[in-house]
Design a protein around this motif. Sequence first.
Motif, PDB file in Angstrom:
ATOM      1  N   HIS A 113      21.304   0.808   5.136  1.00  0.00           N
ATOM      2  CA  HIS A 113      22.287  -0.123   4.873  1.00  0.00           C
ATOM      3  C   HIS A 113      23.622   0.479   4.228  1.00  0.00           C
ATOM      4  O   HIS A 113      24.224  -0.267   3.366  1.00  0.00           O
ATOM      5  CB  HIS A 113      21.716  -1.368   4.047  1.00  0.00           C
ATOM      6  N   ALA A 114      23.464   1.734   3.922  1.00  0.00           N
ATOM      7  CA  ALA A 114      24.645   2.443   3.228  1.00  0.00           C
ATOM      8  C   ALA A 114      26.048   1.913   3.473  1.00  0.00           C
ATOM      9  O   ALA A 114      26.734   1.504   2.555  1.00  0.00           O
ATOM     10  CB  ALA A 114      24.775   3.950   3.588  1.00  0.00           C
ATOM     11  N   SER A 115      26.262   1.852   4.953  1.00  0.00           N
ATOM     12  CA  SER A 115      27.498   1.340   5.322  1.00  0.00           C
ATOM     13  C   SER A 115      27.851  -0.235   5.052  1.00  0.00           C
ATOM     14  O   SER A 115      28.948  -0.449   4.882  1.00  0.00           O
ATOM     15  CB  SER A 115      27.709   1.477   6.834  1.00  0.00           C
ATOM     16  N   ILE A 116      26.823  -1.104   4.804  1.00  0.00           N
ATOM     17  CA  ILE A 116      26.860  -2.406   4.244  1.00  0.00           C
ATOM     18  C   ILE A 116      27.182  -2.678   2.542  1.00  0.00           C
ATOM     19  O   ILE A 116      28.008  -3.001   2.194  1.00  0.00           O
ATOM     20  CB  ILE A 116      25.613  -3.127   4.585  1.00  0.00           C
ATOM     21  N   VAL A 117      26.180  -1.600   2.119  1.00  0.00           N
ATOM     22  CA  VAL A 117      26.392  -1.441   0.639  1.00  0.00           C
ATOM     23  C   VAL A 117      27.839  -1.197   0.115  1.00  0.00           C
ATOM     24  O   VAL A 117      28.093  -1.687  -0.869  1.00  0.00           O
ATOM     25  CB  VAL A 117      25.182  -0.930   0.087  1.00  0.00           C
ATOM     26  N   LYS A 118      28.138  -0.235   0.648  1.00  0.00           N
ATOM     27  CA  LYS A 118      29.418   0.550   0.213  1.00  0.00           C
ATOM     28  C   LYS A 118      30.526  -0.468  -0.110  1.00  0.00           C
ATOM     29  O   LYS A 118      31.135  -0.622  -1.367  1.00  0.00           O
ATOM     30  CB  LYS A 118      29.761   1.692   0.900  1.00  0.00           C
ATOM     31  N   PRO A 119      30.943  -1.182   1.159  1.00  0.00           N
ATOM     32  CA  PRO A 119      32.063  -2.186   0.535  1.00  0.00           C
ATOM     33  C   PRO A 119      31.747  -3.013  -0.342  1.00  0.00           C
ATOM     34  O   PRO A 119      32.593  -3.793  -0.917  1.00  0.00           O
ATOM     35  CB  PRO A 119      32.328  -2.753   1.856  1.00  0.00           C
ATOM     36  N   LEU A 120      30.528  -3.530  -0.123  1.00  0.00           N
ATOM     37  CA  LEU A 120      30.160  -4.795  -1.190  1.00  0.00           C
ATOM     38  C   LEU A 120      29.976  -4.178  -2.552  1.00  0.00           C
ATOM     39  O   LEU A 120      30.565  -5.139  -3.385  1.00  0.00           O
ATOM     40  CB  LEU A 120      28.588  -5.021  -0.788  1.00  0.00           C
ATOM     41  N   ALA A 121      29.562  -2.914  -2.856  1.00  0.00           N
ATOM     42  CA  ALA A 121      29.714  -2.560  -4.253  1.00  0.00           C
ATOM     43  C   ALA A 121      31.247  -2.253  -4.464  1.00  0.00           C
ATOM     44  O   ALA A 121      31.370  -2.716  -5.723  1.00  0.00           O
ATOM     45  CB  ALA A 121      28.940  -1.178  -4.332  1.00  0.00           C
ATOM     46  N   ASN A 122      32.015  -1.954  -3.793  1.00  0.00           N
ATOM     47  CA  ASN A 122      33.517  -1.705  -4.084  1.00  0.00           C
ATOM     48  C   ASN A 122      33.992  -2.949  -4.600  1.00  0.00           C
ATOM     49  O   ASN A 122      34.694  -3.030  -5.458  1.00  0.00           O
ATOM     50  CB  ASN A 122      34.039  -1.221  -2.709  1.00  0.00           C
ATOM     51  N   SER A 123      33.774  -4.125  -3.540  1.00  0.00           N
ATOM     52  CA  SER A 123      34.419  -5.476  -4.042  1.00  0.00           C
ATOM     53  C   SER A 123      33.718  -5.996  -5.188  1.00  0.00           C
ATOM     54  O   SER A 123      34.468  -6.585  -6.338  1.00  0.00           O
ATOM     55  CB  SER A 123      34.374  -6.318  -2.823  1.00  0.00           C
ATOM     56  N   HIS A 124      32.291  -6.004  -5.452  1.00  0.00           N
ATOM     57  CA  HIS A 124      31.832  -6.562  -6.550  1.00  0.00           C
ATOM     58  C   HIS A 124      32.022  -5.680  -7.860  1.00  0.00           C
ATOM     59  O   HIS A 124      32.105  -6.367  -9.036  1.00  0.00           O
ATOM     60  CB  HIS A 124      30.450  -6.838  -6.478  1.00  0.00           C
ATOM     61  N   ALA A 125      32.311  -4.530  -7.869  1.00  0.00           N
ATOM     62  CA  ALA A 125      32.608  -3.613  -9.111  1.00  0.00           C
ATOM     63  C   ALA A 125      33.899  -3.682  -9.500  1.00  0.00           C
ATOM     64  O   ALA A 125      34.520  -4.095 -10.504  1.00  0.00           O
ATOM     65  CB  ALA A 125      32.233  -2.231  -8.846  1.00  0.00           C
ATOM     66  N   THR A 126      34.739  -3.445  -8.420  1.00  0.00           N
ATOM     67  CA  THR A 126      36.259  -3.331  -8.645  1.00  0.00           C
ATOM     68  C   THR A 126      37.024  -4.488  -8.923  1.00  0.00           C
ATOM     69  O   THR A 126      37.969  -4.755  -9.634  1.00  0.00           O
ATOM     70  CB  THR A 126      36.907  -2.305  -7.347  1.00  0.00           C
ATOM     71  N   LYS A 127      36.805  -5.384  -7.730  1.00  0.00           N
ATOM     72  CA  LYS A 127      37.648  -6.748  -7.687  1.00  0.00           C
ATOM     73  C   LYS A 127      36.918  -7.929  -8.467  1.00  0.00           C
ATOM     74  O   LYS A 127      37.523  -8.674  -9.279  1.00  0.00           O
ATOM     75  CB  LYS A 127      37.768  -7.198  -6.165  1.00  0.00           C
TER      76      LYS A 127
END
Length: 147
Positions: free
Chosen positions: A78-92
């Motif tokens: 699930h690395a390709s699913i987790v990466k954008p999720l982590a990005n938006s939840h952390a950064t935005k």
Amino acid sequence: MADFDAVLKFWGPVEADYDNIGNMVLTRLFAEHPDTQKLFPKFAGIGQGDMAGNAAISAHGATVLKKLGEVLKAKGNHASIVKPLANSHATKHKIAINNFKLITEIIVKVMQEKAGLDAAGQTALRNVMGVFIADMDANYKELGFSG
Ligand code: HE5
């Protein structure tokens, strides 16, 4: 991992009713952990009594569960699913990691009630979410977000 399949066995009723079950998850998250509602500027001012009928809460609850469904079906890849999720939840959205632990326990209870998730399924779901959250956390650290 067997845990993914053990949860997927109970995913049918969730998938069949993403809006209602998603609404239930968020409504209960906000009831049990009122501070989490403040993380959603869009939901400010919605009282507990109005949540069940709120289309925006249902829509976002469905979005969350659909994403978790993708994670389950990826069975660990699930690395390709987790990466954008982590990005938006952390950064935005600035969502601290602990919130994922809180929502995990809510989903365990709601799936117990609505999908018949049994004791083995509950353990499996906690394990799966543990892996998912550890991977979110690793991404958070790379991003320098101390969530
Ligand atoms: O990241 C996105 O897409 C890759 C944006 C849409 C989205 C959000 C937004 C998705 C797919 C998820 N969330 C998925 C998701 C899975 C679980 C583990 N979320 Zn999410 N979120 C979004 C969670 C858990 C979780 C806990 C909490 C407190 N999430 C949140 C909060 C949160 C917020 C504030 C947003 C922004 C969108 C919004 O406000 O919608 C009403």
